[in-house]
Design an enzyme around this catalytic site. Structure first.
Site, mmCIF file in Angstrom:
data_model
loop_
_atom_site.group_PDB
_atom_site.id
_atom_site.type_symbol
_atom_site.label_atom_id
_atom_site.label_comp_id
_atom_site.label_asym_id
_atom_site.label_seq_id
_atom_site.Cartn_x
_atom_site.Cartn_y
_atom_site.Cartn_z
ATOM 1 N N ASP A 41 -1.322 -1.584 12.784
ATOM 2 C CA ASP A 41 -0.881 -2.275 11.566
ATOM 3 C C ASP A 41 -0.763 -3.771 11.844
ATOM 4 O OD1 ASP A 41 0.945 -3.522 9.613
ATOM 5 O OD2 ASP A 41 1.005 -1.504 8.781
ATOM 6 N N THR B 35 -0.605 7.774 -1.236
ATOM 7 C CA THR B 35 -1.839 7.770 -2.044
ATOM 8 C C THR B 35 -2.835 6.725 -1.534
ATOM 9 O OG1 THR B 35 -0.991 6.100 -3.561
ATOM 10 C CG2 THR B 35 -0.514 8.397 -4.104
ATOM 11 N N ASP C 170 2.653 -5.520 10.857
ATOM 12 C CA ASP C 170 3.747 -5.129 11.765
ATOM 13 C C ASP C 170 3.606 -5.809 13.116
ATOM 14 O OD1 ASP C 170 5.126 -3.557 10.016
ATOM 15 O OD2 ASP C 170 4.277 -1.657 10.713
ATOM 16 N N ARG D 146 0.858 -1.193 0.000
ATOM 17 C CA ARG D 146 0.000 0.000 0.000
ATOM 18 C C ARG D 146 0.889 1.236 0.000
ATOM 19 N NH1 ARG D 146 -4.535 1.934 4.381
ATOM 20 N NH2 ARG D 146 -2.858 1.800 5.877
HETATM 21 N N1 URA Z 1 -4.050 -2.107 7.575
HETATM 22 C C1 URA Z 1 -3.775 -2.383 8.866
HETATM 23 O O1 URA Z 1 -2.973 -3.267 9.171
HETATM 24 N N2 URA Z 1 -4.396 -1.650 9.817
HETATM 25 C C2 URA Z 1 -5.278 -0.671 9.541
HETATM 26 O O2 URA Z 1 -5.821 -0.062 10.456
HETATM 27 C C3 URA Z 1 -5.544 -0.409 8.177
HETATM 28 C C4 URA Z 1 -4.927 -1.131 7.215
#
Ligand code: URA
Length: 195
Positions: free
Chosen positions: A186, A92, A189, A88
Site C-alpha cells: 500500500d 467492493t 501507508d 477505495r
Molecule cells: N494501491 C496500492 O497502494 N497498492 C496496490 O498494490 C494497489 C492499490
C-alpha cells in the site's frame, strides 16, 4: 523502483526513493510539452529561448499522489495544483470521491493526474471523469503512476481512450484483494507510516 519495492524499506527512505522516481517521471511527463519562442537577454547579448506554450495543472490523488507533487513542482514551479481525494472501498474496491478542489481553467491546461498505483483502475478512472467534467481535454490529460497493473491499464483504455498513461513499471497482475503483484504494497501507508 527496486528499492521502493523492498518490504523493509522504512517510511523516510520510502519517501525519498518515491521522490527520486517522481523526478524521473516529471522529466518524462514534461518531455513533449509544447513550447513557444521567447527572447532572453544574457549578460552578453540577446538570444532565442523558450517557455511553455500552455498552462500546466498538477492533480495529486490523495493520499499517495502527494509523493509525486513536490518532484513535479520542482520542475514545473508555475503549475497550478488541484486536489482529488478518493477512498477505495476495501470490499467492493469501488472508488468514492471525498475531496474535489480544482482550478477553474482546466480546459486551458495540460493536466497531469498523479496517482502512483494503477491497480483496478477504478479510482484513476473516477478521477479522470472528475477532471473531464471540470473541463480537462483528453488529449491534454496524462495519468502519471509508479506501478501499473495490466487490468488497470485495460480499464482506463476502455473508459478513457486517448488519455496517455505514463508509468515507471508495468507489473504482472492484481491479487484477489486488488493489490498489484509483485507491486510494493500500500503506497499511501508506506509513504505516511500508517501500516
Ligand atoms: N494501491 C496500492 O497502494 N497498492 C496496490 O498494490 C494497489 C492499490
Amino acid at each position: 523502483m527496486t528499492r521502493l519495492r523492498e518490504w523493509d524499506l522504512g517510511t523516510e527512505d520510502f519517501a525519498r526513493e518515491a521522490g527520486l522516481v517522481g523526478r524521473i517521471l516529471a522529466v518524462e511527463a514534461s518531455r513533449h510539452l509544447s513550447s513557444r519562442a521567447r527572447r532572453v537577454r544574457t549578460p552578453l547579448e540577446e538570444t532565442e529561448g523558450s517557455s511553455l506554450a500552455r498552462l500546466v495543472c498538477l492533480v495529486p490523488v490523495l493520499r499517495a499522489g502527494l509523493a509525486l507533487l513536490e518532484p513535479f513542482r520542482e520542475l514545473l514551479p508555475e503549475a497550478s495544483v488541484g486536489h482529488i481525494g478518493i477512498a477505495r472501498d476495501e470490499h467492493t474496491l469501488e472508488a468514492r470521491i471525498y475531496v474535489e478542489r480544482l482550478p477553474g481553467n482546466l480546459a486551458d491546461c495540460e493536466v497531469f493526474l498523479l496517482d502512483p498505483m494503477l491497480a483496478t483502475g477504478h479510482s484513476s478512472a473516477a478521477a479522470l471523469s472528475v477532471l473531464k467534467k471540470a473541463g480537462a481535454r483528453p488529449e491534454h490529460l496524462k495519468l502519471v503512476c509508479c506501478v501499473a497493473a495490466p487490468e488497470g491499464v485495460e480499464v482506463l483504455n476502455q473508459e478513457h481512450p486517448g488519455v496517455e498513461i505514463l508509468s515507471a513499471a508495468l507489473d504482472r497482475k492484481l491479487n484477489e484483494r486488488g493489490f498489484i503483484l509483485p507491486g510494493l504494497g500500500d503506497f499511501g501507508d508506506r509513504l505516511f507510516g500508517t501500516i
